[in-house]
Enzyme design. Sequence first.
Site, mmCIF file in Angstrom:
data_model
loop_
_atom_site.group_PDB
_atom_site.id
_atom_site.type_symbol
_atom_site.label_atom_id
_atom_site.label_comp_id
_atom_site.label_asym_id
_atom_site.label_seq_id
_atom_site.Cartn_x
_atom_site.Cartn_y
_atom_site.Cartn_z
ATOM 1 N N TYR A 88 31.174 -12.049 8.451
ATOM 2 C CA TYR A 88 32.303 -11.830 7.512
ATOM 3 C C TYR A 88 32.371 -13.037 6.455
ATOM 4 C CZ TYR A 88 36.780 -9.859 6.428
ATOM 5 O OH TYR A 88 38.480 -9.842 5.645
ATOM 6 N N ARG A 126 40.368 -4.605 -4.235
ATOM 7 C CA ARG A 126 40.822 -5.793 -4.369
ATOM 8 C C ARG A 126 39.883 -6.717 -3.790
ATOM 9 N NH1 ARG A 126 42.273 -10.976 -3.165
ATOM 10 N NH2 ARG A 126 43.174 -9.291 -1.168
ATOM 11 N N LYS A 165 35.834 -6.199 10.187
ATOM 12 C CA LYS A 165 36.981 -7.057 10.295
ATOM 13 C C LYS A 165 37.204 -6.561 11.686
ATOM 14 C CE LYS A 165 39.269 -9.358 7.713
ATOM 15 N NZ LYS A 165 41.030 -9.448 6.735
ATOM 16 N N GLU A 187 43.941 -3.387 4.285
ATOM 17 C CA GLU A 187 42.686 -4.813 3.700
ATOM 18 C C GLU A 187 42.325 -4.758 2.593
ATOM 19 O OE1 GLU A 187 40.807 -8.131 4.595
ATOM 20 O OE2 GLU A 187 41.864 -7.076 5.807
ATOM 21 N N ASP A 188 42.472 -5.600 1.945
ATOM 22 C CA ASP A 188 42.228 -5.797 0.419
ATOM 23 C C ASP A 188 42.625 -4.062 -1.076
ATOM 24 O OD1 ASP A 188 41.021 -7.749 0.700
ATOM 25 O OD2 ASP A 188 38.735 -7.653 1.138
ATOM 26 N N ASP A 197 46.583 -7.550 5.741
ATOM 27 C CA ASP A 197 46.468 -9.142 6.619
ATOM 28 C C ASP A 197 46.521 -10.089 5.480
ATOM 29 O OD1 ASP A 197 45.394 -11.182 8.438
ATOM 30 O OD2 ASP A 197 43.233 -10.655 7.439
ATOM 31 N N ASP A 198 46.449 -9.462 3.962
ATOM 32 C CA ASP A 198 46.192 -10.292 2.925
ATOM 33 C C ASP A 198 47.337 -10.676 2.755
ATOM 34 O OD1 ASP A 198 43.395 -9.344 2.333
ATOM 35 O OD2 ASP A 198 43.960 -7.423 1.714
ATOM 36 N N ASN A 239 38.196 -16.755 -1.439
ATOM 37 C CA ASN A 239 36.837 -16.475 -1.249
ATOM 38 C C ASN A 239 36.569 -15.680 -2.028
ATOM 39 O OD1 ASN A 239 37.641 -14.568 0.700
ATOM 40 N ND2 ASN A 239 38.298 -16.517 2.008
#
Length: 653
Positions: free
Chosen positions: A201, A254, A272, A344-345, A367-368, A509
């Site tokens: 990850y 993203r 993930k 996610e993203d 999750d973000d 990150n």
Amino acid sequence: MKSLKRTPKFIHSFIHPCIIKDVLLSTKILQSFSSPTTTLIFQQRVAAFPLVGKPLLHLLMLCQHHDVAELLGEKDAAAGSAIVRGGGSKDVFGEDSATEEQTITPWSRIIASGLELLRDPRYNKGSAFTEEERDRHYLRGLLPPNIISQELQVERILHNVRSYENPLEKYVAVMDLQERNERLFYKVLIDHVEELLPIVYTPTVGEACQKYGNIFRRPRGLYISLKDKGKVLDILKNWPEKNVEVIVVTDGERILGLGDLGLQGMGIPVGKLALYTALGGIRPSSTLPVAIDVGTNTESLLNNPFYIGLRQKRATGTEYDELLHEFMSAVKQAYGEKVLVQFEDFANHNAFRLLAKYNTTHLVFNDDIQGTAAVALAGLIAALPLTGGTLADHKFLFFGAGEAGTGIAEIIALEISRQGKHTLEEARKKIYLVDSKGLVTKSRYDSLQEFKKLYAHEHEPCSNLVSAIKALKPTVLIGTSGRGGTFTKEALEEIASYQDQPIIFALSNPTSQSECTAEEAYKYTKGKCIFASGSPFGPVTYEGKTYTIGQSNNCYIFPGMGLGCIVSGAIRVHDDMFLAAAESLAANIKQDHLDKRQLFPSFTEIRDISANIGAAVAAKAYQLGLATRLPQPKDLVAHAKSCMYSPTYRQYR
């Protein structure tokens, strides 16, 4: 197995009970719509299997003269008797409930043997197959004669991975193992999680996504594109596993702090879900990574001959929304009400509205927004014994006002308001945001995105971070900007000039996008700060004292969240479930951690941490009336642990 007690005993001596049930179910379906010719062909093919063909054929003949529902025990079940399976939710083949003493036969759709068994990553053990297994499953001569234990296999894998100097090469080596030997992959990852987590990850997965087309070997997960509109349910039916419980989906717009990577963002759902299994104990067969391909606006990808996605600009508006809605509807139709979907993203302009649109109709979270928020809140709660006071005594300044920043801000406000002395509106007034245009204020209200407006306060404009620090005098500085080096020497020195123990979280990150390094934080605050980061940093020594850097990593939260939803049978995700997860995580920080200013626990105990978080989440789901697995287990922690996947090899009979 109680539900199969009416089938002849000699059949049970040859065939695993779960497989008998599977055959009965198949026969029931055949009886409902197949012609006699189709049934005869099916029987002939079954009879061709060695060892078990004759018992299976007898079983099929039995079905022609008996009520299949009675053989299945469905009539008993209707009368109130329960069918009990071990190994957690929907453990159809008993693969998690099996032990070295209670062995299984490796079934999927046919009897796995010979090369097919060696090529099936779920059941392949490589050179660890015993002499008896090699004879029973036609492996003799297909493997070298020396038998190697799983522990020695782990050592060999680590030796090979460590021989690579390039992190991307290590990533490829580890993920290739997942395609060959699933249990060995998870055994390596679980036993050496601190070493391998940065490989599978962040930060390495970011580079892997950037080069996904170049390193692409074997497809993993489902790829749904604009070309598939109207066919999404059919695509889900193509996935071989029917008991999916957790889905991670991205549209690739993203990816981490790297921007629009299009379909190459698939590396994130794959990574993930590997962590859902390794850290949270979710069975691999019940997970599904999905990438939604609506194009990309990144020219370098569109011009790359190895790019694996659609070569077009990213779709927006109605075209985008219709494909996403078809996907969400198909997911519920294919897998039911209790399948967990993690967004996610997704980019800011889609992330918030999609979460708002589906969180009342589906079991979903982002999750973000929510996962990042919960883990950051846990770090802040853990820091309170060092700073003294409560969250309400602090003033918070965020640099970055996107999904992560506003998500963390809102969960802090919720936690402050829950303590009872402040309303939610009052709690929000303790939190300020700085975005690319400066401090978010009332004077900018009409031009702000909707999710920022809650934190637009009456204040004089501040054009940059340093001026905002000087004007507001925050005690907590949190970076979620995705821009490396933005916590400058001037900014860090300023916050340390008036605050004895400033809390500084550089959460962006991968490492290249971190607002500052751990060393810079301690150096420029002269050792005063309480620091955590989103990317991994080694220990820092300043003026003879060594500080251990806690990583505010979503991996602490989302595996336990998934586990809690599954064991409780939750049908919706509530904000209070994330608050419960954050509090459970913070409870793992003890005095020995605080002595080193370490705000997050070691990953070596992550499975126990996930079990406790899962139990806390499940307890909250039961409390809120969102759980469906009744009655509630008396010991939720023990129940959660009992449902967790184990990567230890099974013996095959």
